[in-house]
Motif scaffolding. Structure first.
Motif, PDB file in Angstrom:
ATOM      1  N   UNK A 221       0.750  -1.367   0.113  1.00 27.55           N
ATOM      2  CA  UNK A 221      -0.082  -0.070   0.058  1.00 27.55           C
ATOM      3  C   UNK A 221       0.921   1.286  -0.056  1.00 27.55           C
ATOM      4  N   UNK A 222       1.947   1.090   0.714  1.00 30.32           N
ATOM      5  CA  UNK A 222       2.955   2.349   0.680  1.00 30.32           C
ATOM      6  C   UNK A 222       3.450   2.546  -0.730  1.00 30.32           C
ATOM      7  N   UNK A 223       3.909   1.438  -1.377  1.00 33.31           N
ATOM      8  CA  UNK A 223       4.649   1.414  -2.720  1.00 33.31           C
ATOM      9  C   UNK A 223       3.471   2.040  -3.816  1.00 33.31           C
ATOM     10  N   UNK A 224       2.403   1.431  -3.657  1.00 34.78           N
ATOM     11  CA  UNK A 224       1.357   1.945  -4.577  1.00 34.78           C
ATOM     12  C   UNK A 224      -0.041   2.586  -3.964  1.00 34.78           C
ATOM     13  N   UNK A 225       0.213   3.845  -3.316  1.00 35.03           N
ATOM     14  CA  UNK A 225      -0.860   4.494  -2.657  1.00 35.03           C
ATOM     15  C   UNK A 225      -1.947   4.727  -3.277  1.00 35.03           C
ATOM     16  N   UNK A 226      -2.139   4.775  -4.607  1.00 37.33           N
ATOM     17  CA  UNK A 226      -3.098   5.100  -5.405  1.00 37.33           C
ATOM     18  C   UNK A 226      -4.166   3.779  -5.475  1.00 37.33           C
ATOM     19  N   UNK A 227      -3.574   2.680  -5.228  1.00 34.21           N
ATOM     20  CA  UNK A 227      -4.355   1.428  -5.317  1.00 34.21           C
ATOM     21  C   UNK A 227      -5.127   1.142  -4.167  1.00 34.21           C
ATOM     22  N   UNK A 228      -6.559   1.180  -4.136  1.00 38.54           N
ATOM     23  CA  UNK A 228      -7.561   0.601  -3.244  1.00 38.54           C
ATOM     24  C   UNK A 228      -7.548  -0.688  -2.932  1.00 38.54           C
ATOM     25  N   UNK A 229      -6.930  -1.492  -1.800  1.00 36.67           N
ATOM     26  CA  UNK A 229      -7.064  -2.770  -1.639  1.00 36.67           C
ATOM     27  C   UNK A 229      -7.909  -3.337  -0.543  1.00 36.67           C
ATOM     28  N   UNK A 230      -8.689  -4.313  -0.742  1.00 34.56           N
ATOM     29  CA  UNK A 230      -9.564  -4.925   0.212  1.00 34.56           C
ATOM     30  C   UNK A 230      -9.287  -6.441   0.488  1.00 34.56           C
ATOM     31  N   UNK A 231      -9.711  -6.949   1.527  1.00 30.93           N
ATOM     32  CA  UNK A 231      -9.263  -8.552   1.797  1.00 30.93           C
ATOM     33  C   UNK A 231     -10.750  -9.313   1.949  1.00 30.93           C
ATOM     34  N   UNK A 232     -10.611 -10.340   1.136  1.00 35.56           N
ATOM     35  CA  UNK A 232     -11.756 -11.349   1.481  1.00 35.56           C
ATOM     36  C   UNK A 232     -11.225 -12.570   1.847  1.00 35.56           C
TER      37      UNK A 232
END
Length: 292
Positions: A221-232
């Motif tokens: 997330x720090x390397x790609x702050x523009x990416x919104x990530x979620x977990x399932x």
């Protein structure tokens, strides 16, 4: 040159199947996102006992010339499709003789990605498989291999990139590729872990899986702050649940240990099953693969 070299091309295997055109278009878009050239490779397997030349004007020379011309025409058809998909894209072509698998494996040594087409062999609940060439390539090259089905165009171009995570070291290159792809595509990312059903303490199992996924995503997330990530975390058969979860994804990314696999499952039963019925583009990232 290696796959991490910015000069490394995206390689697409070209054949006469309808799925191959879809793979070429997918590869063209992937090359454009990465600022790389697209290399189209068509390998001709000569019929046994067929001469590849002969004296000028003889039937064998005429047939061989026609055979090669047909291969060049196929490459030009795919080149036109790639440029139509991405105007201005730098596209090179290679017409080779020999084993398609062997030559694509060789091309993969210096490629950023290798993309091949897949095809549906029966109804929607049956297997989606890919050519012998694709089957032999998965898990072998040092770069990611992408399998693109004929109906890939029906998937939402705004869908998320989905990555299967199991907490093993084999997941790491897949997560790296998934974040890069999501960033380049301006897409969201969904990280999924599938747990097989069993008797026991379900809350503890789910919590363990969430920790696995969180650890797998740590730092990205720090390397790609523009990416919104979620977990399932889902329960069921790994291949089936990953396929179901990826139904609305722009692609599904899984890891492999080459000939081994995803904590004994990928590239074992789970990954092999996904190559048969993944609903959309499937990216198999070997443990040796890296990203820019």
């Amino acid at each position: 040159m290696s796959g991490s070299d910015p000069r490394s091309p995206v390689v697409a295997g070209v054949s006469r199947s309808a799925t191959s055109l879809m793979a070429t278009e997918w590869a063209a878009a992937a090359a454009a996102r990465r600022g790389r050239e697209l290399c189209l490779v068509h390998v001709q397997e000569w019929p046994a006992g067929t001469a590849r030349g002969g004296e000028r004007g003889t039937p064998s020379e005429t047939w061989a010339s026609s055979f090669r011309s047909a291969g060049q025409a196929l490459l030009q058809k795919h080149r036109a499709a790639a440029v139509e998909r991405v105007p201005g894209l730098h596209v090179t072509t290679r017409l080779e003789d020999g084993s398609p698998t062997a030559i694509l494996r060789e091309a993969a040594e210096d490629a950023a990605l290798v993309v091949v087409g897949s095809h549906q062999v029966s109804g929607p609940l049956d297997a989606v498989t890919f050519s012998t060439m694709g089957r032999a390539l998965v898990g072998q090259p040092p770069c990611p291999v992408v399998l693109v089905p004929a109906d890939a165009a029906r998937f939402d171009p705004l869908g998320p990139v989905m990555v299967g995570v199991d907490g093993s070291a084999a997941s790491s290159p897949a997560v790296a590729f998934a974040f890069e792809e999501a960033a380049l595509s301006e897409a969201d990312l969904v990280a999924v872990q599938v747990r097989r059903p069993r008797h026991g303490d379900w809350p503890a199992d789910i919590q363990e899986s969430l920790i696995d996924v969180s650890e797998a995503l740590a730092g990205w997330g720090e390397k790609y702050p523009q990416v919104s990530a979620r977990q399932e975390v889902v329960i069921g058969h790994p291949a089936s649940q990953l396929a179901l979860s990826a139904a609305a994804a722009r692609c599904l990314v899984v890891g492999s240990r080459g000939l081994g696999g995803f904590r004994g499952l990928l590239l074992g039963s789970t990954s092999r099953a996904l190559t048969h019925f993944a609903p959309g583009p499937l990216v198999v990232v070997s443990q040796e693969a890296g990203t820019d």
